[in-house]
Design a protein around this motif. Structure first.
Motif, mmCIF file in Angstrom:
data_model
loop_
_atom_site.group_PDB
_atom_site.id
_atom_site.type_symbol
_atom_site.label_atom_id
_atom_site.label_comp_id
_atom_site.label_asym_id
_atom_site.label_seq_id
_atom_site.Cartn_x
_atom_site.Cartn_y
_atom_site.Cartn_z
ATOM 1 N N GLY A 232 1.015 -1.226 -0.018
ATOM 2 C CA GLY A 232 0.024 0.020 0.042
ATOM 3 C C GLY A 232 0.778 1.227 0.168
ATOM 4 O O GLY A 232 2.042 1.066 0.402
ATOM 5 N N ILE A 233 0.262 2.273 -0.342
ATOM 6 C CA ILE A 233 1.202 3.463 -0.291
ATOM 7 C C ILE A 233 1.390 3.789 1.184
ATOM 8 O O ILE A 233 1.144 3.426 1.805
ATOM 9 C CB ILE A 233 0.234 4.758 -1.099
ATOM 10 C CG1 ILE A 233 -1.039 5.006 -0.117
ATOM 11 C CG2 ILE A 233 0.144 4.682 -2.411
ATOM 12 C CD1 ILE A 233 -1.714 6.275 -0.710
ATOM 13 N N ASP A 234 2.293 5.214 1.483
ATOM 14 C CA ASP A 234 2.901 5.485 2.606
ATOM 15 C C ASP A 234 1.381 5.716 3.306
ATOM 16 O O ASP A 234 0.775 6.549 2.603
ATOM 17 C CB ASP A 234 3.834 6.539 2.303
ATOM 18 C CG ASP A 234 5.217 6.016 1.942
ATOM 19 O OD1 ASP A 234 5.853 5.625 2.521
ATOM 20 O OD2 ASP A 234 5.200 6.249 0.480
ATOM 21 N N LEU B 187 -3.337 -5.764 -0.816
ATOM 22 C CA LEU B 187 -3.213 -4.114 -1.009
ATOM 23 C C LEU B 187 -4.348 -3.534 -0.071
ATOM 24 O O LEU B 187 -5.401 -3.694 -0.075
ATOM 25 C CB LEU B 187 -3.531 -3.867 -2.564
ATOM 26 C CG LEU B 187 -3.588 -2.382 -2.776
ATOM 27 C CD1 LEU B 187 -2.351 -1.676 -2.495
ATOM 28 C CD2 LEU B 187 -4.210 -2.038 -4.202
ATOM 29 N N LEU B 188 -3.610 -2.632 0.956
ATOM 30 C CA LEU B 188 -4.449 -1.954 1.579
ATOM 31 C C LEU B 188 -4.562 -0.481 0.823
ATOM 32 O O LEU B 188 -3.686 0.065 0.816
ATOM 33 C CB LEU B 188 -3.672 -1.510 2.935
ATOM 34 C CG LEU B 188 -3.318 -2.879 3.911
ATOM 35 C CD1 LEU B 188 -2.567 -2.166 5.127
ATOM 36 C CD2 LEU B 188 -4.567 -3.569 4.274
ATOM 37 N N ASP B 189 -5.824 -0.592 0.420
ATOM 38 C CA ASP B 189 -6.090 0.621 -0.578
ATOM 39 C C ASP B 189 -6.678 1.869 0.185
ATOM 40 O O ASP B 189 -7.667 1.715 0.804
ATOM 41 C CB ASP B 189 -6.941 0.025 -1.840
ATOM 42 C CG ASP B 189 -7.300 1.085 -2.815
ATOM 43 O OD1 ASP B 189 -6.437 1.662 -3.151
ATOM 44 O OD2 ASP B 189 -8.363 1.189 -3.497
ATOM 45 N N LEU B 190 -6.251 2.902 -0.120
ATOM 46 C CA LEU B 190 -6.558 4.393 0.477
ATOM 47 C C LEU B 190 -6.072 5.258 -0.376
ATOM 48 O O LEU B 190 -5.041 5.223 -0.797
ATOM 49 C CB LEU B 190 -5.742 4.375 1.816
ATOM 50 C CG LEU B 190 -6.226 5.429 2.774
ATOM 51 C CD1 LEU B 190 -7.638 5.104 3.297
ATOM 52 C CD2 LEU B 190 -5.389 5.469 4.281
ATOM 53 N N PRO B 191 -6.997 6.267 -0.431
ATOM 54 C CA PRO B 191 -6.582 7.574 -1.518
ATOM 55 C C PRO B 191 -5.538 8.273 -0.896
ATOM 56 O O PRO B 191 -5.097 8.110 0.310
ATOM 57 C CB PRO B 191 -7.918 8.373 -1.699
ATOM 58 C CG PRO B 191 -8.809 7.379 -1.092
ATOM 59 C CD PRO B 191 -8.351 6.420 -0.311
ATOM 60 N N ALA B 192 -4.633 8.993 -1.836
ATOM 61 C CA ALA B 192 -3.401 9.657 -1.127
ATOM 62 C C ALA B 192 -3.723 10.461 -0.280
ATOM 63 O O ALA B 192 -3.139 10.926 0.719
ATOM 64 C CB ALA B 192 -2.665 10.060 -2.284
ATOM 65 N N THR B 193 -4.840 11.258 -0.549
ATOM 66 C CA THR B 193 -5.222 12.449 0.532
ATOM 67 C C THR B 193 -5.683 11.765 1.881
ATOM 68 O O THR B 193 -5.094 12.649 2.851
ATOM 69 C CB THR B 193 -6.619 13.140 -0.078
ATOM 70 O OG1 THR B 193 -7.542 12.177 -0.418
ATOM 71 C CG2 THR B 193 -5.943 13.973 -1.072
ATOM 72 N N ALA B 194 -6.245 10.993 2.013
ATOM 73 C CA ALA B 194 -6.449 10.071 3.415
ATOM 74 C C ALA B 194 -5.287 9.681 3.885
ATOM 75 O O ALA B 194 -4.846 9.963 5.187
ATOM 76 C CB ALA B 194 -7.659 9.160 3.092
ATOM 77 N N ALA B 195 -4.579 8.888 3.264
ATOM 78 C CA ALA B 195 -3.189 8.626 3.764
ATOM 79 C C ALA B 195 -2.379 9.736 4.218
ATOM 80 O O ALA B 195 -1.733 9.241 5.242
ATOM 81 C CB ALA B 195 -2.379 7.700 2.592
ATOM 82 N N GLN B 196 -2.339 10.861 3.874
ATOM 83 C CA GLN B 196 -1.370 11.817 4.299
ATOM 84 C C GLN B 196 -1.897 12.249 5.401
ATOM 85 O O GLN B 196 -1.083 12.527 6.291
ATOM 86 C CB GLN B 196 -1.276 12.912 3.073
ATOM 87 C CG GLN B 196 -0.199 12.542 1.900
ATOM 88 C CD GLN B 196 0.071 13.729 1.111
ATOM 89 O OE1 GLN B 196 -1.023 14.440 0.724
ATOM 90 N NE2 GLN B 196 1.502 13.851 0.808
ATOM 91 N N ARG B 197 -3.227 12.335 5.759
ATOM 92 C CA ARG B 197 -3.624 12.536 7.283
ATOM 93 C C ARG B 197 -2.831 11.643 8.207
ATOM 94 O O ARG B 197 -2.557 11.955 9.140
ATOM 95 C CB ARG B 197 -5.057 12.586 7.182
ATOM 96 C CG ARG B 197 -5.981 13.606 6.252
ATOM 97 C CD ARG B 197 -7.226 13.550 7.007
ATOM 98 N NE ARG B 197 -8.132 12.638 7.072
ATOM 99 C CZ ARG B 197 -8.738 12.383 6.203
ATOM 100 N NH1 ARG B 197 -9.134 12.759 4.910
ATOM 101 N NH2 ARG B 197 -9.817 11.157 6.191
ATOM 102 N N LEU B 198 -2.753 10.494 7.581
ATOM 103 C CA LEU B 198 -2.155 9.421 8.668
ATOM 104 C C LEU B 198 -0.617 9.676 8.751
ATOM 105 O O LEU B 198 -0.002 9.275 9.851
ATOM 106 C CB LEU B 198 -2.581 7.904 8.314
ATOM 107 C CG LEU B 198 -3.917 7.577 8.119
ATOM 108 C CD1 LEU B 198 -4.338 6.100 7.815
ATOM 109 C CD2 LEU B 198 -4.690 7.985 9.557
ATOM 110 N N ILE B 199 -0.063 10.003 7.617
ATOM 111 C CA ILE B 199 1.629 10.073 7.524
ATOM 112 C C ILE B 199 1.800 11.203 8.584
ATOM 113 O O ILE B 199 2.710 11.270 9.432
ATOM 114 C CB ILE B 199 2.076 10.497 6.126
ATOM 115 C CG1 ILE B 199 1.685 9.461 5.398
ATOM 116 C CG2 ILE B 199 3.302 10.862 6.231
ATOM 117 C CD1 ILE B 199 2.185 9.722 3.729
#
Ligand code: TMP
Ligand code: MG
Length: 229
Positions: free
Chosen positions: A9-11, A141-153
């Motif tokens: 999955g993405i970062d 694959l843990l699929d999450l849009p980048a905008t949501a993932a960046q909140r978690l980063i």
């Protein structure tokens, strides 16, 4: 030989948290499992160089050709090959928190077609055929849009290789979304992949709910292995 399970999955998609929960869960069920996380920043020479790369030592994202960048990550796994094979020989299962597909998705995403597909195939061949790294039996694959993932980063605690809140690749939302699309292409074209959707409407799903689904993907795969021929 163990069943090899890769979590991708993405970062910011929750791989670290979910891999650890999965391994705990499998241990509780009496399985013998080892968790290996890539890159192995503190364990390999290539890993140390990857830390430098992600901190911008060799230039910005678009200044290092992805084919060359991919060799650092492939080298980290090659340098870890004994550790991987030993884990596979001595356990029922090995869980990878990122594996070869991370390299394919994150580096090929920097190119457009037709070069993208060429690099995807090249990395696959280098890692599995030239370096002889085993292929996973199941990739999730843990699929999450980048905008949501960046909140978690933004909520991540300090990492060993960087003093920045987000490293070079994590800071670029448009890039992370391209990576996500390559991951989805890989998942759609390969039967050993499963996709776990980490969003419920606009909300990020609860950690426990994602963990449950992830665990059931693994249980299903294990039941295939255990079924008599
Ligand atoms: P991390 O955030 O999981 O520590 O990984 C660091 C970055 O490196 C992340 O953006 C994904 C990328 N990466 C690759 O490009 N190729 C690989 O093989 C791996 C393991 C990670
Ligand atoms: Mg990261």
């Amino acid at each position: 030989m163990a069943v090899l399970i890769a979590i991708e999955g993405i970062d910011g998609s929750g791989k670290g948290t979910q891999s650890a929960l999965l391994v705990d869960h499998l241990h509780q069920q009496g399985h013998s499992v080892e968790l290996l996380s890539f890159p192995r920043y503190e364990h390999t020479r290539f890993g140390a160089a990857i830390g430098e790369f992600l901190n911008g030592k060799f230039g910005q994202l678009d200044e290092v050709h992805p084919q060359l960048a991919s060799l650092l990550f492939a080298g980290d796994r090659f340098e870890s090959k004994d550790v991987i094979l030993e884990a596979a020989e001595s356990h029922d299962m090995v869980v990878f928190d990122r594996y070869v597909a991370s390299n394919i998705a994150h580096q090929a995403a920097k190119l457009d077609e037709p070069q993208r597909l060429d690099l995807m195939q090249w990395i696959e061949r280098i890692e599995h055929d030239v370096y002889g790294l085993p292929r996973p039996d199941l990739t999730i694959l843990l699929d999450l849009p980048a905008t949501a993932a960046q909140r978690l980063i933004a909520e991540k605690s300090a990492r060993s290789y960087t003093d920045k809140a987000a490293d070079l690749q994590e800071a670029d939302s448009e890039y992370l979304e391209r990576v996500r699309q390559v991951y989805r292409t890989l998942a759609a074209s390969n039967g050993q992949w499963q996709v776990v959707d980490c969003l419920d409407g606009d909300d990020i799903r609860r950690i426990e709910d994602v963990a449950k689904e992830l665990h059931s993907c693994v249980t299903k795969r294990l039941s295939m292995t255990e079924r008599p021929e």
